[in-house]
Design a protein around this motif. Structure first.
Motif, short mmCIF file in Angstrom:
data_model
loop_
_atom_site.label_atom_id
_atom_site.label_comp_id
_atom_site.label_asym_id
_atom_site.label_seq_id
_atom_site.Cartn_x
_atom_site.Cartn_y
_atom_site.Cartn_z
N THR A 282 47.10 27.92 47.93
CA THR A 282 47.46 29.32 47.73
C THR A 282 46.63 29.95 46.62
O THR A 282 46.24 31.11 46.70
CB THR A 282 48.95 29.42 47.38
N ALA A 283 46.35 29.18 45.58
CA ALA A 283 45.58 29.69 44.44
C ALA A 283 44.15 29.15 44.44
O ALA A 283 43.51 29.11 43.41
CB ALA A 283 46.27 29.32 43.13
N GLY A 284 43.65 28.74 45.61
CA GLY A 284 42.38 28.04 45.67
C GLY A 284 41.16 28.94 45.66
O GLY A 284 41.25 30.16 45.65
N PHE B 250 50.32 30.26 58.86
CA PHE B 250 51.70 30.10 58.46
C PHE B 250 51.76 30.42 56.97
O PHE B 250 51.16 29.72 56.15
CB PHE B 250 52.24 28.70 58.71
N LEU B 251 52.50 31.48 56.61
CA LEU B 251 52.54 31.96 55.24
C LEU B 251 53.95 31.90 54.66
O LEU B 251 54.27 32.61 53.71
CB LEU B 251 52.03 33.41 55.18
N PHE C 276 49.09 26.58 52.25
CA PHE C 276 49.50 27.23 53.48
C PHE C 276 48.59 26.77 54.61
O PHE C 276 47.61 26.05 54.37
CB PHE C 276 49.50 28.76 53.34
N LEU C 277 48.90 27.18 55.83
CA LEU C 277 48.12 26.77 57.00
C LEU C 277 47.40 27.97 57.60
O LEU C 277 47.94 29.07 57.65
CB LEU C 277 49.02 26.14 58.06
N GLY D 86 44.61 37.07 43.98
CA GLY D 86 44.44 35.70 43.54
C GLY D 86 45.38 34.74 44.23
O GLY D 86 45.16 33.52 44.24
N ASP D 87 46.47 35.27 44.80
CA ASP D 87 47.40 34.46 45.57
C ASP D 87 47.09 34.70 47.04
O ASP D 87 47.36 35.76 47.59
CB ASP D 87 48.84 34.86 45.25
N LYS D 88 46.54 33.69 47.71
CA LYS D 88 46.03 33.90 49.06
C LYS D 88 47.12 34.23 50.07
O LYS D 88 46.89 34.96 51.04
CB LYS D 88 45.22 32.68 49.51
N VAL D 89 48.31 33.70 49.85
CA VAL D 89 49.41 34.01 50.77
C VAL D 89 49.83 35.47 50.61
O VAL D 89 49.95 36.22 51.59
CB VAL D 89 50.61 33.07 50.52
N THR D 90 50.04 35.90 49.38
CA THR D 90 50.40 37.30 49.13
C THR D 90 49.31 38.23 49.63
O THR D 90 49.59 39.29 50.22
CB THR D 90 50.65 37.53 47.63
#
Length: 658
Positions: free
Chosen positions: A161-163, A135-136, A199-200, A115-119
């Motif tokens: 991130t949570a999108g 870029f995370l 994030f990018l 659910g956390d796109k960066v993680t």
């Protein structure tokens, strides 16, 4: 892990879908419903049902305590969340576990991680799953993001991130857009997900959206069930899905499948999940995200594999191993799915609400729906009405079957995207299998051009009204009169902005001459069977479905539905003179931007109303003074409800002087 009674914590077509498989497997079932859904099909289908609150989702379908209480009261020992609502809510999964209930889905930790796109992207990089350059970093300040964007290069995406579903995401093609894009994405992410972090990611241009269905059990087995092509999207929302992808060959399928399996293993996944990839023209694919639930488009995978994925979910949740190994899984033929929505594509895809006067699903294909004739399309929920899925020996056959099915679908009531779907299936890029994720937005923009209403549709609408007048002289204020053996009925009809004065001459009950302007249409009615009119026009026999409610008549011809009305000209003139402003649809008032007595200009934004996850602007139809402002933020309003009046300034001055 075994269970006997399944509660389905959802509504609509997915609730019906899960309930049917549960019944086939011998499970007792429980439905939950809001007050607005008391008469919904999923409620009638379940063995027992519990009302969990008022219509707003926050008070019903997202009310964890109410759902767990319903399970306790009915003795349910397992919960299937469907998709949407609480399906990817780790807190709900944990709450089910703490209550001693089997959650038919992945472990809560897997939901949290993906659910956390960066993680999630970091974990995929560790598992050697291909990902787009990104870029995370933890430092997501504007200055840092701007600096990192220079390293990544353009074009790129600013993503929450949570999108999900395109919310909290902005495309940047020019460096001058970056700062504003970051601020806009952060604001939307905070409002939509309660988390402004972004994030990018490098934008993969001209890409396809290809996803892989994975399944894992508690015994360490993980398999993939092939891919689905989901590139036909509008504003990041899928419109058409198919399996297999037209451009994925056996070798690429193996590589993508292995990457998807690696992704599932990397997070200790259990159950049904979907790993989504972007695929470029060179055959390179990049991890996008993982949906930790059953997908809306799962039926196309079921059609080509011959498997019941809900049955697999229930078996895995009960502790059973997967029944088939990877080597034994094969795809047969081709399947295509379209989503039928209550929306007007020709008015910016504006969601529609109202009563379902008639719904006749087409024969010969699979139709997953949670609606029925006489039901209601509510502003409180997603506007998807049904999914139509065709399976053929190859892609061409599946397209043919789906086109024919759409032509034979009858939906009378709120406007739908049925006609738009038919045009889409005839689009050269769809026929050729060359649609990319940006094709539909580039082709149609915010709103495609509305097709004209066929002359035959006007004639049929006028004819059925004239026949109704003839059966009941009181119908329509007794306008009909006889000349010789013919019955002549003058009718004024309106379809959107087009209004016509029409004369209908009925020769008995079988023949009609319909005249308007320079046009005259001859019809022969062969049979009228419960709203299905079999008629002959210019030597060709066809069938038109119709319905009459109050002063409105709907006509369905070859998959195109046309809504007409007999206007009450006197009432409209009176209303226009007093400047009445009404709500265009049912929903929740978000903001009221005008005060009692304020002077407004024509086109000025007065009120915003939210319905079906979208905000709708209500603007001043004329200049004047706001009077009788009755709307308030947070209030629920009905379609056509009077919100205020705009008084003519001169009339207002005269009243003040008096």
């Amino acid at each position: 892990m075994s269970f006997s009674t399944l509660l389905v914590a959802n509504r609509g077509e997915i609730a019906v879908r899960v309930l049917r498989t549960a019944h086939a497997m011998g499970y007792a079932t429980v439905a939950v419903y809001s007050e607005a859904d008391a008469d919904a099909p999923h409620v009638a289908l379940a063995d027992r049902a519990v009302c969990i609150g008022p219509a707003p989702v926050g008070q019903s379908y997202l009310n964890v305590d109410a759902i767990l209480d319903a399970a306790a009261r009915t003795g349910a020992d397992a919960i299937h969340p469907g998709y949407g609502f609480l399906s990817e809510n780790a807190g709900f999964a944990r709450a089910c576990e703490e209550a001693g209930l089997t959650f038919v889905g992945p472990p809560a930790d897997a939901i949290t991680l993906m659910g956390d796109k960066v993680t999630a992207k970091r974990r995929m990089i560790e598992a050697d799953v291909p990902t787009a350059p990104s870029f995370l970093g933890d430092d997501a300040s504007v200055d840092t993001l701007v600096a990192e964007a220079k390293t990544l290069g353009l074009p790129l995406l600013v993503k929450a991130t949570a999108g999900g579903g395109g919310r909290g995401m902005r495309k940047v093609t020019d460096a001058s857009q970056l700062t504003e894009a970051i601020a806009s994405a952060q604001s939307e992410a905070a409002n939509a997900f309660g988390n402004p972090q972004v994030f990018l990611e490098r934008l993969i241009t001209g890409a396809r959206h290809v996803e892989v269905q994975v399944f894992a059990d508690t015994h360490g087995n993980v398999v993939h069930l092939g891919e689905r092509e989901c590139s036909a999207q509008r504003r990041h929302q899928k419109v058409v899905e198919e399996a297999p992808s037209p451009v994925v060959d056996a070798a690429l399928r193996t590589k993508m499948g292995e990457a998807a399996v690696a992704a599932a293993r990397a997070i200790g996944y259990v159950g049904a999940g979907t790993v989504e990839f972007l695929l470029d023209d060179d055959g390179q694919f990049y991890f996008l995200e993982m949906n930790t639930r059953l997908q809306v488009e799962h039926p196309v995978t079921e059609c080509v594999t011959g498997l019941d994925l809900v049955a697999w979910q229930l078996d895995v949740a009960a502790g059973k191993p997967l029944p088939i190994s990877q080597d034994a899984l094969h795809m047969q033929g081709h399947a295509i799915e379209v989503r039928l929505y209550a929306e007007d594509p020709y008015a910016g895809f504006l969601p529609q609400t109202g009563s379902i006067v008639r719904f006749d699903p087409p024969p010969g294909i699979r139709v997953d729906s949670g609606i029925r004739s006489g039901g209601e399309v509510s502003a409180f929920y997603d506007p998807m009405l049904a999914k139509l899925i065709a399976h053929g020996a190859d892609r061409a056959e599946a397209l043919r079957k789906l086109r024919r099915a759409l032509r034979n679908t009858v939906f009378l009531g709120p406007t739908t995207n049925l006609e738009f779907l038919q045009a889409l299936l005839d689009d050269p890029d769809m026929v050729g299998g060359t649609i990319k994720t940006d094709t539909l937005d580039a082709r149609f923009g915010d709103a495609p051009q509305r097709p004209s209403v066929p002359t035959l549709a006007w004639a049929v609408a006028a004819t059925v009204l004239a026949r109704a007048h003839g059966l009941d002289p009181a119908f329509g204020d007794g306008q009909a009169w006889r000349s010789s053996d013919a019955l002549l009925t003058p009718i004024t009809l309106r379809c959107r902005d087009d209004q016509r004065d029409i004369a209908v001459v009925l020769d008995g009950r079988e023949r009609a001459t319909v005249s308007f302007g320079e046009t005259s249409v001859q019809l022969q009615v062969l049979r009228d069977d419960e709203g299905r009119l079999r008629l002959v026009h210019e030597g060709i026999a066809s069938v038109a479905a119709y319905a009459i409610r109050d002063r409105r008549v709907w006509v369905s011809l070859e998959g195109r539905t046309h809504a007409f009305e007999e206007p009450d000209l006197r009432a409209e003139a009176a209303e226009a003179s007093d400047g009445t402003v009404r709500s265009p649809l049912s929903g929740t008032v978000v903001s009221v931007l005008v005060e009692e007595g304020a002077t407004v200009e024509k086109g000025q934004l007065l009120i915003t109303v939210e319905a079906m996850k979208m905000e709708h602007r209500i603007e001043a139809p004329t200049a004047g003074v706001a009077r009788d402002v009755s709307a308030a933020a947070g209030e629920q309003v009905a379609g056509d409800q009077v919100l205020l009046r705009i008084e003519d300034p001169e009339t207002n001055d005269e009243t003040s002087e008096a």
